[in-house]
Design a protein around this motif. Structure first.
Motif, PDB file in Angstrom:
ATOM      1  N   TRP A  46       0.753  -1.203  -0.098  1.00  0.00           N
ATOM      2  CA  TRP A  46      -0.021   0.064   0.025  1.00  0.00           C
ATOM      3  C   TRP A  46       0.744   1.223  -0.113  1.00  0.00           C
ATOM      4  CZ3 TRP A  46      -5.074   0.629  -0.691  1.00  0.00           C
ATOM      5  CH2 TRP A  46      -5.852  -0.838  -0.659  1.00  0.00           C
ATOM      6  N   LEU A  47       0.504   2.196  -0.678  1.00  0.00           N
ATOM      7  CA  LEU A  47       1.145   3.638  -0.751  1.00  0.00           C
ATOM      8  C   LEU A  47       0.097   4.603  -0.594  1.00  0.00           C
ATOM      9  CD1 LEU A  47       3.024   3.021  -4.163  1.00  0.00           C
ATOM     10  CD2 LEU A  47       3.894   2.870  -1.857  1.00  0.00           C
ATOM     11  N   VAL A  48       0.337   5.692   0.306  1.00  0.00           N
ATOM     12  CA  VAL A  48      -0.390   6.968   0.766  1.00  0.00           C
ATOM     13  C   VAL A  48      -0.015   8.004  -0.262  1.00  0.00           C
ATOM     14  CG1 VAL A  48      -1.098   8.249   2.328  1.00  0.00           C
ATOM     15  CG2 VAL A  48      -0.752   6.040   2.961  1.00  0.00           C
ATOM     16  N   HIS A  49      -0.652   8.543  -0.969  1.00  0.00           N
ATOM     17  CA  HIS A  49      -0.376   9.452  -1.836  1.00  0.00           C
ATOM     18  C   HIS A  49      -0.697  11.021  -1.526  1.00  0.00           C
ATOM     19  CE1 HIS A  49       0.870   6.784  -5.348  1.00  0.00           C
ATOM     20  NE2 HIS A  49      -0.105   6.107  -4.707  1.00  0.00           N
ATOM     21  N   VAL A  50       0.063  11.976  -1.787  1.00  0.00           N
ATOM     22  CA  VAL A  50      -0.244  13.443  -1.721  1.00  0.00           C
ATOM     23  C   VAL A  50       0.550  13.815  -3.050  1.00  0.00           C
ATOM     24  CG1 VAL A  50      -0.061  15.646  -0.764  1.00  0.00           C
ATOM     25  CG2 VAL A  50      -0.346  13.614   0.868  1.00  0.00           C
ATOM     26  N   MET A  51      -0.520  14.243  -4.026  1.00  0.00           N
ATOM     27  CA  MET A  51      -0.028  14.729  -5.128  1.00  0.00           C
ATOM     28  C   MET A  51      -0.218  16.282  -5.174  1.00  0.00           C
ATOM     29  SD  MET A  51      -0.885  13.564  -9.169  1.00  0.00           S
ATOM     30  CE  MET A  51       0.072  12.067  -8.981  1.00  0.00           C
ATOM     31  N   ASN A  52       0.904  17.104  -5.776  1.00  0.00           N
ATOM     32  CA  ASN A  52       0.790  18.674  -6.050  1.00  0.00           C
ATOM     33  C   ASN A  52       1.156  18.606  -7.613  1.00  0.00           C
ATOM     34  OD1 ASN A  52       0.752  21.256  -6.058  1.00  0.00           O
ATOM     35  ND2 ASN A  52       2.779  21.457  -4.950  1.00  0.00           N
ATOM     36  N   ARG A  53       0.014  19.039  -8.253  1.00  0.00           N
ATOM     37  CA  ARG A  53       0.159  19.006  -9.824  1.00  0.00           C
ATOM     38  C   ARG A  53       0.210  20.641 -10.108  1.00  0.00           C
ATOM     39  NH1 ARG A  53      -4.216  16.967 -12.566  1.00  0.00           N
ATOM     40  NH2 ARG A  53      -5.707  17.220 -10.600  1.00  0.00           N
TER      41      ARG A  53
ATOM     42  N   PRO B 250       6.761  19.532  -2.994  1.00  0.00           N
ATOM     43  CA  PRO B 250       7.150  20.344  -3.699  1.00  0.00           C
ATOM     44  C   PRO B 250       6.049  20.696  -5.031  1.00  0.00           C
ATOM     45  CG  PRO B 250       8.964  18.708  -3.078  1.00  0.00           C
ATOM     46  CD  PRO B 250       7.670  18.378  -2.496  1.00  0.00           C
ATOM     47  N   PRO B 251       6.527  21.519  -5.959  1.00  0.00           N
ATOM     48  CA  PRO B 251       5.675  21.436  -7.332  1.00  0.00           C
ATOM     49  C   PRO B 251       5.785  20.473  -8.063  1.00  0.00           C
ATOM     50  CG  PRO B 251       7.464  22.884  -7.335  1.00  0.00           C
ATOM     51  CD  PRO B 251       7.521  22.545  -6.033  1.00  0.00           C
ATOM     52  N   CYS B 252       4.603  20.050  -8.816  1.00  0.00           N
ATOM     53  CA  CYS B 252       4.626  18.916  -9.862  1.00  0.00           C
ATOM     54  C   CYS B 252       5.310  17.624  -9.434  1.00  0.00           C
ATOM     55  CB  CYS B 252       5.690  19.300 -11.063  1.00  0.00           C
ATOM     56  SG  CYS B 252       4.940  20.945 -11.774  1.00  0.00           S
ATOM     57  N   THR B 253       4.773  17.037  -8.085  1.00  0.00           N
ATOM     58  CA  THR B 253       5.480  16.059  -7.479  1.00  0.00           C
ATOM     59  C   THR B 253       4.361  15.185  -6.766  1.00  0.00           C
ATOM     60  OG1 THR B 253       7.276  17.188  -6.595  1.00  0.00           O
ATOM     61  CG2 THR B 253       6.834  15.319  -5.357  1.00  0.00           C
ATOM     62  N   ASP B 254       4.482  14.086  -6.940  1.00  0.00           N
ATOM     63  CA  ASP B 254       3.669  12.929  -6.323  1.00  0.00           C
ATOM     64  C   ASP B 254       4.440  12.268  -5.232  1.00  0.00           C
ATOM     65  OD1 ASP B 254       1.967  10.938  -5.558  1.00  0.00           O
ATOM     66  OD2 ASP B 254       2.510   9.445  -6.992  1.00  0.00           O
ATOM     67  N   MET B 255       4.213  12.601  -3.825  1.00  0.00           N
ATOM     68  CA  MET B 255       4.851  12.231  -2.557  1.00  0.00           C
ATOM     69  C   MET B 255       3.969  10.901  -2.046  1.00  0.00           C
ATOM     70  SD  MET B 255       5.102  13.852   1.208  1.00  0.00           S
ATOM     71  CE  MET B 255       3.497  12.782   1.420  1.00  0.00           C
TER      72      MET B 255
ATOM     73  N   PHE C 108       8.654   5.738   9.467  1.00  0.00           N
ATOM     74  CA  PHE C 108       9.977   5.654   9.497  1.00  0.00           C
ATOM     75  C   PHE C 108      10.568   5.754   8.009  1.00  0.00           C
ATOM     76  CE2 PHE C 108       9.338   3.695  13.360  1.00  0.00           C
ATOM     77  CZ  PHE C 108      10.295   3.654  14.091  1.00  0.00           C
ATOM     78  N   GLY C 109      11.858   7.011   8.130  1.00  0.00           N
ATOM     79  CA  GLY C 109      12.227   7.181   6.804  1.00  0.00           C
ATOM     80  C   GLY C 109      11.659   8.333   6.317  1.00  0.00           C
ATOM     81  N   LEU C 110      12.018   8.732   5.103  1.00  0.00           N
ATOM     82  CA  LEU C 110      11.530   9.941   4.414  1.00  0.00           C
ATOM     83  C   LEU C 110      10.562   9.352   3.310  1.00  0.00           C
ATOM     84  CD1 LEU C 110      14.695  12.155   4.117  1.00  0.00           C
ATOM     85  CD2 LEU C 110      12.762  12.323   5.756  1.00  0.00           C
ATOM     86  N   PRO C 111       9.631  10.325   2.883  1.00  0.00           N
ATOM     87  CA  PRO C 111       8.691   9.983   1.646  1.00  0.00           C
ATOM     88  C   PRO C 111       9.424   9.915   0.669  1.00  0.00           C
ATOM     89  CG  PRO C 111       7.652  11.956   3.106  1.00  0.00           C
ATOM     90  CD  PRO C 111       9.142  11.553   3.564  1.00  0.00           C
ATOM     91  N   ALA C 112       8.776   9.336  -0.456  1.00  0.00           N
ATOM     92  CA  ALA C 112       9.421   9.128  -1.826  1.00  0.00           C
ATOM     93  C   ALA C 112       8.669  10.344  -2.537  1.00  0.00           C
ATOM     94  CB  ALA C 112       9.222   7.734  -2.558  1.00  0.00           C
ATOM     95  N   TYR C 113       9.606  10.982  -3.501  1.00  0.00           N
ATOM     96  CA  TYR C 113       9.354  11.961  -4.284  1.00  0.00           C
ATOM     97  C   TYR C 113       9.229  11.550  -5.656  1.00  0.00           C
ATOM     98  CZ  TYR C 113       8.892  14.680   0.067  1.00  0.00           C
ATOM     99  OH  TYR C 113       8.820  15.294   1.074  1.00  0.00           O
TER     100      TYR C 113
ATOM    101  N   GLN D  73       3.814   1.245   2.755  1.00  0.00           N
ATOM    102  CA  GLN D  73       3.218   0.618   3.673  1.00  0.00           C
ATOM    103  C   GLN D  73       4.535  -0.029   4.728  1.00  0.00           C
ATOM    104  OE1 GLN D  73       1.085  -2.797   2.315  1.00  0.00           O
ATOM    105  NE2 GLN D  73       1.479  -4.092   4.095  1.00  0.00           N
ATOM    106  N   GLU D  74       5.664  -0.199   4.085  1.00  0.00           N
ATOM    107  CA  GLU D  74       7.019  -0.688   4.869  1.00  0.00           C
ATOM    108  C   GLU D  74       7.480   0.205   5.778  1.00  0.00           C
ATOM    109  OE1 GLU D  74       9.261  -1.480   1.351  1.00  0.00           O
ATOM    110  OE2 GLU D  74       8.568  -3.621   1.162  1.00  0.00           O
ATOM    111  N   GLN D  75       6.945   1.552   5.646  1.00  0.00           N
ATOM    112  CA  GLN D  75       7.598   2.435   6.490  1.00  0.00           C
ATOM    113  C   GLN D  75       6.740   2.702   7.920  1.00  0.00           C
ATOM    114  OE1 GLN D  75       7.710   5.516   2.926  1.00  0.00           O
ATOM    115  NE2 GLN D  75       9.170   6.339   4.492  1.00  0.00           N
ATOM    116  N   LEU D  76       5.628   1.917   7.790  1.00  0.00           N
ATOM    117  CA  LEU D  76       4.623   2.199   9.029  1.00  0.00           C
ATOM    118  C   LEU D  76       4.866   1.118  10.186  1.00  0.00           C
ATOM    119  CD1 LEU D  76       1.329   2.425   6.834  1.00  0.00           C
ATOM    120  CD2 LEU D  76       3.154   4.192   7.599  1.00  0.00           C
TER     121      LEU D  76
END
Length: 248
Positions: free
Chosen positions: A100-107, A139-144, A231-236, A148-151
């Protein structure tokens, strides 16, 4: 006529004239309003009414045009205000391996700030756990994404369960990781609570259930349950479909 000696007397009789009624002469060019023909007065009234009737539609049309322009101006202002916020979205998904992935997208071409995100997994073999993640921004134009592995969570945090008022920042892994349980398991479904952020104009917005709305003082209510950690940083990931819009 009689003669008297050499003189002659002449008797004159003036004929009597019977007094008659003297009528004042009326000048043809001195006509009073009272003597105007009635049909002319009726035509004057009709012409006045016709002029009024012809003026009313133009006035009504001008009012309608002005109101329409005002409505369009207000709609444009609302669209401009929501331009960036409408390009921000949040959701959950699964990668090709079922994680599973949780997304926050800034388009939008500008970053968003003070991003706040809540979500929880539905599992059959773990306690009810929920995450309230606070980020500096996206950040702009980014899908963060948060994987699930970080939880992770700790049983010792049960004393906070059900309080509903907690904020969990992104943290780096602890040196030993002792006491932390992983949520990296199967048979799980990730539910998104909501997301909140601040746009480039300093306005607060929230998106809950896909619906975008101006945020209140508490934009997204934390979900009840045992607080978890990331744990760890989100992926961008940089996205190409980026620009202004009026979606949402």
């Amino acid at each position: 006529m009689r003669r008297v000696g050499r003189e002659q007397r002449v008797t004159l009789r003036l004929s009597r004239q019977r007094p008659g009624r003297v009528r004042p002469r009326e000048r043809a060019d001195e006509s009073s309003p009272e003597r105007e023909p009635r049909q002319w007065r009726d035509l004057t009234v009709l012409a006045s009414l016709l002029a009024v009737l012809l003026t009313v539609p133009g006035t009504v049309w001008a009012v309608l045009v002005a109101q329409d322009q005002l409505n369009q101006s207000e709609e444009t202002a609302v669209k401009e205000e929501r331009a960036q916020a409408s390009r921000v979205s949040a959701w959950t998904s699964q990668d090709p391996h079922g994680k599973w992935l949780v997304h926050v997208m800034n388009r939008s071409p500008d970053p968003i700030g003070q991003t706040y995100l809540t979500f929880e997994p539905l599992t059959v073999d773990a306690p009810q756990i929920s995450w309230a993640v606070s980020l500096t921004g996206v950040p702009p134009c980014t899908d963060m994404t948060i994987s699930q592995e970080q939880l992770k969570y700790r049983e010792m945090d049960r004393r906070f369960e059900g309080m509903g008022e907690f904020a969990v920042p992104i943290v780096l892994p602890l040196p030993s990781g002792e006491g932390w349980l992983s949520l990296n398991r199967e048979n799980m479904y990730m539910v998104l609570g909501g997301a909140a952020f601040i746009d480039r104009n300093g306005l607060k917005w929230s998106r809950i259930g896909g619906r975008l709305s101006p945020a209140q003082q508490q934009p997204v209510a934390p979900m009840p349950g045992l607080p978890g950690r990331v744990f760890g940083l989100p992926a961008y990931r940089v996205i190409q479909e980026c620009g202004e819009g009026s979606e949402g």
